[in-house]
Design a protein around this motif. Sequence first.
Motif, mmCIF file in Angstrom:
data_model
loop_
_atom_site.group_PDB
_atom_site.id
_atom_site.type_symbol
_atom_site.label_atom_id
_atom_site.label_comp_id
_atom_site.label_asym_id
_atom_site.label_seq_id
_atom_site.Cartn_x
_atom_site.Cartn_y
_atom_site.Cartn_z
ATOM 1 N N ILE A 150 -7.787 15.291 -0.102
ATOM 2 C CA ILE A 150 -8.583 14.406 -0.957
ATOM 3 C C ILE A 150 -7.694 13.373 -1.648
ATOM 4 C CG2 ILE A 150 -10.481 16.027 -1.321
ATOM 5 C CD1 ILE A 150 -9.137 16.670 -4.047
ATOM 6 N N LEU A 151 -6.443 13.287 -1.245
ATOM 7 C CA LEU A 151 -5.503 12.265 -1.729
ATOM 8 C C LEU A 151 -5.351 12.287 -3.251
ATOM 9 C CD1 LEU A 151 -6.676 9.371 0.591
ATOM 10 C CD2 LEU A 151 -4.628 10.748 0.874
ATOM 11 N N PHE A 170 2.565 8.523 -0.278
ATOM 12 C CA PHE A 170 1.403 7.959 0.387
ATOM 13 C C PHE A 170 1.845 6.900 1.378
ATOM 14 C CE2 PHE A 170 -0.885 9.159 -3.621
ATOM 15 C CZ PHE A 170 -1.706 10.075 -3.025
ATOM 16 N N ARG A 171 1.029 6.678 2.402
ATOM 17 C CA ARG A 171 1.227 5.513 3.233
ATOM 18 C C ARG A 171 -0.125 4.825 3.432
ATOM 19 N NH1 ARG A 171 1.801 8.947 7.999
ATOM 20 N NH2 ARG A 171 -0.005 8.707 9.325
ATOM 21 N N GLU A 172 -0.092 3.594 3.879
ATOM 22 C CA GLU A 172 -1.295 2.786 4.063
ATOM 23 C C GLU A 172 -2.054 2.667 2.745
ATOM 24 O OE1 GLU A 172 -2.034 1.200 6.826
ATOM 25 O OE2 GLU A 172 -0.479 2.085 8.070
ATOM 26 N N ARG A 173 -3.253 2.095 2.809
ATOM 27 C CA ARG A 173 -4.029 1.981 1.581
ATOM 28 C C ARG A 173 -5.510 2.129 1.892
ATOM 29 N NH1 ARG A 173 -2.483 -4.100 1.667
ATOM 30 N NH2 ARG A 173 -4.216 -4.923 2.857
ATOM 31 N N GLY A 174 -6.285 2.244 0.817
ATOM 32 C CA GLY A 174 -7.728 2.352 0.969
ATOM 33 C C GLY A 174 -8.112 3.548 1.819
ATOM 34 N N TRP A 175 -9.084 3.345 2.709
ATOM 35 C CA TRP A 175 -9.600 4.471 3.490
ATOM 36 C C TRP A 175 -8.593 4.970 4.502
ATOM 37 C CZ3 TRP A 175 -10.441 3.745 8.825
ATOM 38 C CH2 TRP A 175 -10.312 2.434 9.264
ATOM 39 N N LYS A 177 -5.486 5.494 3.735
ATOM 40 C CA LYS A 177 -4.404 6.130 2.971
ATOM 41 C C LYS A 177 -4.207 7.571 3.433
ATOM 42 C CE LYS A 177 -2.998 6.515 -1.815
ATOM 43 N NZ LYS A 177 -3.401 6.293 -3.206
ATOM 44 N N ARG B 290 5.040 1.627 -4.919
ATOM 45 C CA ARG B 290 3.781 1.315 -4.254
ATOM 46 C C ARG B 290 2.926 0.477 -5.172
ATOM 47 N NH1 ARG B 290 0.872 3.805 -0.089
ATOM 48 N NH2 ARG B 290 -1.170 3.513 -0.969
ATOM 49 N N ASN B 443 -13.099 -2.969 1.385
ATOM 50 C CA ASN B 443 -12.811 -1.778 2.167
ATOM 51 C C ASN B 443 -11.371 -1.823 2.673
ATOM 52 O OD1 ASN B 443 -13.126 0.473 3.827
ATOM 53 N ND2 ASN B 443 -13.824 -0.780 5.528
ATOM 54 N N SER B 446 -8.752 -2.072 -0.913
ATOM 55 C CA SER B 446 -8.655 -1.021 -1.937
ATOM 56 C C SER B 446 -7.341 -0.276 -1.751
ATOM 57 C CB SER B 446 -9.824 -0.050 -1.772
ATOM 58 O OG SER B 446 -9.544 1.135 -2.485
ATOM 59 N N CYS B 447 -6.645 -0.015 -2.850
ATOM 60 C CA CYS B 447 -5.335 0.631 -2.708
ATOM 61 C C CYS B 447 -5.500 2.107 -2.385
ATOM 62 C CB CYS B 447 -4.491 0.437 -3.954
ATOM 63 S SG CYS B 447 -4.892 1.555 -5.294
ATOM 64 N N GLY B 448 -6.658 2.674 -2.726
ATOM 65 C CA GLY B 448 -6.900 4.067 -2.384
ATOM 66 C C GLY B 448 -6.452 5.050 -3.433
ATOM 67 N N ARG B 454 -11.781 3.925 -3.456
ATOM 68 C CA ARG B 454 -11.329 4.197 -2.089
ATOM 69 C C ARG B 454 -12.490 4.585 -1.184
ATOM 70 N NH1 ARG B 454 -8.119 8.721 -2.733
ATOM 71 N NH2 ARG B 454 -9.762 10.087 -2.022
ATOM 72 N N THR B 458 -15.589 1.951 1.213
ATOM 73 C CA THR B 458 -15.840 2.282 2.623
ATOM 74 C C THR B 458 -17.319 2.525 2.867
ATOM 75 O OG1 THR B 458 -13.775 3.468 2.470
ATOM 76 C CG2 THR B 458 -14.993 3.738 4.484
#
Lengths: 580, 530
Positions: A150-151, A170-175, A177, B290, B443, B446-448, B454, B458
Amino acid sequence: MAEITLIINGKKVKGETEDTILDVCEKNGIDVPTLCHFKGLTDVGACRMCIVEIGEERVAINTACTTQALDGMVVKTDTERLNNLRKINIELLLAERNHFCMFCEMSGDCELQDLAYRFKIDYIRYPLLFPKLPLDASHKYIIIDHNRCILCGRCIRACDELEANHTLDFRERGWQKMINIDLNSTLRESTCTSCGSCIQVCPTGAIFDKKSPYLGRSEECEFTKTVCSECSVGCGTEIVTRANHILRINGNFDSDVSRGLLCDKGRFEPLYKEKKRYLKPMVRVNGELKESDWEEATKIMVEKIGGMDGKDIAGLVSARATNETIDLFKKLINNVFCSENIGMLHGPITTIKGKGSLNKILESDLIIVVGADFSKDHKVVRSLIKRAVVKNDSSLILVNSNANNLSSYAKLLLKKEELEKVNEEISMANEVSIIFGYKISGDVEKWISKYGGEVNLIGLMPGTNSLGAYKLGINRNFKPRKARGLYILAVDEDNDILENIIEEAKKSEFVVLQTSYENVLSKEADLIIPSMMWAERSGNYTNMEGKTQEVNKSITSPPEVKDDREIMVSIADKIGKFLS
Amino acid sequence: MALYRAHVIVSIDSFSILKGAIEVKDTLIDKLKKYKLDQEVKVLEMSTLGQIKDVPVILIYPEKVVYAPVKVEDIDEIVEEHLLKGRVVKRLIKELPWLPKKPKLEEARIVLSNAGLIDPELIEEYIANDGYVALGKVVKEMKPDEVLEVIENSNLLGRGGAAFPTGLKWKFTRKAKGEPKYIIANADESEPGTFKDRLILEGDPHRIIEAMVIAGFAVGSHIGYIYIRGEYALVIERIKNAINQAHNMGFLGENIFGSDFNFEIKIHKGAGAYVCGEETALIESIEGKRGEPRTRPPYPPTYGLWGKPTVVNNVETFANVPPIIRNGPDWFKRFGTERCSGTKVYTILGNINNKGLIEVPMGISLRDVINIYGDGIPGDKKFKLAQTGGTSGSIIPESMLDVPMDYASMMEAGAALGSGALLICDETNCIVDLLKPLTHFFNYESCGKCVPCRVGTTKIYKIIERISRGGGLNTDISMLEDISKTMAATSLCGLGQAAAVPVLSAIKHFRGEIETHIFDKICPLGVCKI
């Protein structure tokens, strides 16, 4: 810290100036749902579960875990609006990845599932995506299943703040991630130190160990707080057992020594040792070990050892034995067998003793490690040093140490001969910690003793309870002096320590080996008495700081295996002497 | 000094370069040499005047004639006819929006007063236009508290979108404990449709440097950072050059204007994340972490870069500072409305005749902007909606066209001014088709870090996408509302909070159109492919 008063849910409650709203709520028994919060780690406010309404006229919504409590603040934690928002957020989380509980290892112990039940979610309205994410089972002990993640970032914070290793991020972002391991590596090939803190802090079934999945939910398990018996740090552990089987070893976050941290040696290795257990006494008959019973075993013991002269008897005890057992063993050898020849399996300890405390390492601006080896044990000390360097900008000097990847954190790497170079650094620093190993030479000891009183001095011990044994009066060098009778109380000691004794054992006429498992000495033993293993013992250990901590048994021993103390008392009884 | 009978100004900014402005300039110089006019006519490089549609632009003085768009083939004619024979080339003449047809509503250029009119690569030209006068005044004649008072009295609000009073921000930072303090100029302009900061920095880089030094003096800081969007190559080049020149002139570095005040400016390039325009994410990014926003409070004025008190201001906010210091707060308050002083720079785009940059006083209605500065909607089509403030702005229907555009009035009307991008859509645009790229953008960006943003972005995108395909469910609108409201209330930073705004305002004003997509499975305008 001054006392402040807040009004939470209409009631006046008290807190302290440095508290967050969540701290005040916890102190006053107000239940606020949390998910990414974990006591002992920094709060990031990622899950938005602990949102509260702050203010009276202009109501602001903010997270309780990150907002500082101020005097006179008016806070509401349980309004319909908040609960609605929390519910939608949980629903969104459930719809993000694969959260089908029936196939999950953590079902029943999952914090996300608990919240879903608490907010009465029985159906997910939002479109489910089920991204096909990888599962990393490359590591010897740990599995990471990104589908359940669930990050919340707890594992990342534990990796960074407790173990100070920062393997996870973490890597990437948003969905997109994801939890990342080093530079997108697998866990096996990564810089992971296998401390396992991530397993313990993970709220869902995303990170778990390979040994215990599907073997029991926490409501079916028993939890015993005890002390790790693998080295002299004395980390607090919590043993999870079910039906007299050990499922898992957790770190004990309430322990003042380790504060929840463990190393692979303490958390995983004890569960992975596959050795043959002795369940009954064994007697050597015509060169072969034969199963026997207690009656015969004590009889042989009394006949063979009891009949010898005190000068011919020697006793050796493992530092894994508790203070109580070591004390009784000493009395047995000294008073019953009338021998003065008693020693530790690990050999003698250094003449100077550290009087410092491990937690002070974090406050030191200069840390000097002399002749220490962190590659096999005392890894938690290494983590503390790393944490001091990375988080508190302490400088580190390594002198003649095999520090197992600590050298990249060090400001200076010195040889033993260059020790005097450190003196100037010490005079410039405010708080100094000196950590020394157990195999240091006389001149190094002399150098250290110069600073004995002024600095935080920590001496690593060769065995778990070496300092306890020393305090009980056992430290003289063991001298076989052609010991005819050798009584070895090995408990569940490892082979690498017992190997040192093989030569002595071969020379002896009669060797009694009190041990839990078959080991290198078994071939030389004439009588083997089964002993309890670490989880079955209770008593006290004295760690390298001199702290005496309680060891509690978490499982009961097999029926024929007796407590070490009970065995010694019955031997003394047979000889006709009283042993308390 | 050589005297020239004519000056030709070629606009060199990012848009124009893409359309061949450098080739135009080079050809022009060649041609002038060929006609042996290079001793009589001077070619100058400027930034843009705010024109983005018909570029490259050539401005010829003393006639003040504007030619746009100019192609390489046209140069021959311009040189031969205009510069050699003195006859204006009528077919290329362009009337610019800042020379409006209806002279009643003049543009008031405070921020852009120099943009396009001076050579951004020459500090002398900035100095000649009152540049660094304000800094001299501040350092030599004023105390930090007096500077703070002037800024506070001017009623200058932050131009990044949140409209926080700048004077108050500076005051908090000055009072906060902790050394050193930092000044950060937020030039990570990544809001789609917004390019005002780029044009300010390309056209007048020294203004920002001057303002940052003034802020440093007022707050008690000696280090400033300009966080520039990585894609803005020309900005970075010009700011670097400007910093060097300011150093050489003694306006930066040690002992500024011979006083004992020191100030240094460092450049930090952004790496392309939208969220790094959020001030705390920007700070994290400068720290090398980050780019994720921090939880607040504490706010940057007390806990900013490296945990020290920090002022983070938008480029446009900084650009207002030197003129306020020079002319006083009362002069500044003459512009705009009572509650929001000064001007606002807007970037107008979409279905509009004159796309580009304008600067008008606060409080002008959107109707005036469209009809006067934007020169109306092409093809005489009807206005349908406008989105103010970039992707995260609210959607405004025709009924709200007369709301005065200032931060306070817009907020009362339930809309937001945001960064100042104005996207105009006419009656042929479908609302679902508009929402699709907007929600896709969030989508993607967003940094998440926090759950509502996050996952919410989506889910919103997935729902909008299925509505546009004709796969919408009866409950989709209520779901969109639920998620959007949760995002607006519980998201950690402005990204998630604002991402909900276009969706909610679209549902509020164009519910019927979305419902037709869902229930009747048709797009009334025939835009969505169902």
